[in-house]
Design a protein around this motif. Structure first.
Motif, short mmCIF file in Angstrom:
data_model
loop_
_atom_site.label_atom_id
_atom_site.label_comp_id
_atom_site.label_asym_id
_atom_site.label_seq_id
_atom_site.Cartn_x
_atom_site.Cartn_y
_atom_site.Cartn_z
N UNK A 218 14.42 1.42 -5.68
CA UNK A 218 15.04 0.37 -6.48
C UNK A 218 14.29 0.17 -7.80
N UNK A 219 12.99 0.19 -7.76
CA UNK A 219 12.16 0.06 -8.97
C UNK A 219 12.51 1.17 -9.95
N UNK A 220 12.64 2.38 -9.45
CA UNK A 220 12.96 3.51 -10.33
C UNK A 220 14.41 3.42 -10.84
N UNK B 69 9.96 -8.62 -11.57
CA UNK B 69 10.86 -8.20 -10.50
C UNK B 69 10.90 -9.27 -9.43
N UNK B 70 12.08 -9.75 -9.11
CA UNK B 70 12.26 -10.72 -8.03
C UNK B 70 12.82 -9.99 -6.82
N UNK B 71 12.07 -10.01 -5.70
CA UNK B 71 12.55 -9.47 -4.44
C UNK B 71 12.97 -10.66 -3.59
N UNK C 242 14.38 -8.73 -13.31
CA UNK C 242 15.29 -7.87 -12.55
C UNK C 242 15.23 -8.27 -11.08
N UNK C 243 16.30 -8.00 -10.36
CA UNK C 243 16.41 -8.50 -8.99
C UNK C 243 16.64 -7.37 -8.00
N UNK C 244 15.92 -7.44 -6.87
CA UNK C 244 16.14 -6.53 -5.75
C UNK C 244 16.56 -7.37 -4.55
N UNK C 245 17.64 -6.97 -3.90
CA UNK C 245 18.15 -7.67 -2.72
C UNK C 245 17.34 -7.28 -1.50
N UNK D 53 0.83 -1.21 0.00
CA UNK D 53 0.00 0.00 0.00
C UNK D 53 0.86 1.26 0.00
N UNK D 54 1.90 1.28 0.82
CA UNK D 54 2.78 2.45 0.88
C UNK D 54 3.46 2.66 -0.47
N UNK D 55 4.01 1.59 -1.03
CA UNK D 55 4.69 1.70 -2.32
C UNK D 55 3.75 2.16 -3.41
#
Length: 323
Positions: A317-319, A246-248, A281-284, A175-177
């Motif tokens: 990170x998305x941006x 996107x993989x978190x 794409x990957x986010x750590x 929700x925040x994002x």
């Protein structure tokens, strides 16, 4: 407002169904997916039916909005909430509507009224993330325009993505994002869920522009990575190699300090598997929330502070990734 009119401002649903007494129930999963969860585990089935990430979003000059509600299940007692021009202006906690910590028949029901300031404004009403709520007789006491949303995004995850932790529906990290991203989302986060290819079924008529996957914390002790490999193979097979994904990787968790090396290795292996696909794409996840108990409800699920930090770091990170 008729139920058909209500659907135009009701976001977060794949489909709707109407009860005999005129309530609208919104579903984020297909019937086939829900049948699978029903046969697999009661815990998953109850939560796949929750009002996760469901919102009413519109622009209006009205000074009052109201609707009837019926609560037919609760996992945890979070909230109904209203945001006006991005600022939360009212919170109605389920603990004040439900006697006790669970819902039993006859189901609690009533009417909620929301006062609004004068002038034109953008309104979001959040339904509880960890409860199942039916709605009818929605009334906006002036003209209104449905919100304009951006990309259609399918969000896949576990209890953190569903919204457990902050105990506030507007304060889940999704929700925040999304107050910053303005995606048109379907959130298929389910408490206790894992990388499970069997839930990846075709959603007829629904073609997301992007997909976000945030899974793994419930299975980091697994002996092999076969389930994760098969999950991404199935996901890519279902949606193709052109749709951005996107993989978190899992967040830090402090409830099992001895298990952190195992979790760290698992996260690295998840990232290696996901990186095999050019459209992923990957986010750590370890870099999204501080590794301190102050940011967690139970050293596993981020609390209100943790979800705020998680969401804002994720948006950055998305941006940065151009996702």
């Amino acid at each position: 407002m008729t139920n058909e009119e209500l659907k135009k401002i009701y976001f977060g649903a794949y489909s709707f169904e109407e009860t005999a007494d005129g309530y609208i129930k919104a579903n984020q999963h297909t019937k086939e997916q829900m049948e699978y969860f029903k046969g697999a585990m009661d815990f998953w089935y109850e939560r796949c039916d929750a009002s996760t990430a469901k919102t009413f979003e519109f622009q209006t000059e009205a000074t009052e909005v109201s609707f009837d509600y019926k609560i037919i299940w609760t996992g945890s007692l979070d909230s109904f909430e209203m945001a006006v021009d991005g600022l939360i202006t009212k919170i109605i906690y389920l603990k004040d509507l439900v006697k006790g910590d669970t819902v039993k028949e006859p189901f609690p029901e009533g009417t909620l009224s929301w006062e609004l300031p004068e002038g034109k404004k953008n309104v979001i009403i959040y339904l509880p993330a960890d409860a199942t709520v039916l709605v009818r007789n929605f009334n906006i006491k002036a003209a209104y325009t449905p919100a304009k949303k951006g990309d259609k995004v399918l969000w896949l995850g576990d209890s953190i993505t569903q919204g457990f932790g902050p105990l506030r529906s507007s304060q889940t990290y999704v929700s925040v994002a999304n107050r910053l991203l303005n995606y048109d989302i379907i959130n298929q986060g389910i408490g206790g869920y894992v990388y499970d290819k069997k839930s990846l079924l075709k959603m007829e008529g629904y073609n997301p522009d992007k997909i976000i996957v945030a899974l793994g914390t419930n299975q980091y002790g697994c002996e092999t990575m076969k389930d994760i490999e098969e999950y991404y193979e199935t996901l890519i097979g279902l949606y193709g190699t052109k749709i951005p994904i996107l993989c978190i990787s899992p967040l830090w968790r402090g409830d099992n300090v001895d298990g952190i090396p195992t979790l760290t290795r698992f996260c690295e292996d998840v990232k290696k598997i996901a990186s095999k696909y050019a459209n992923v794409k990957i986010v750590d996840g370890f870099k999204l929330v501080p590794h301190l108990s102050e940011y967690f409800l139970d050293n596993l699920h981020p609390n209100q502070l943790g979800t705020e930090v998680y969401a804002r770091n994720l948006v950055e990170e998305i941006r940065r990734l151009g996702f």
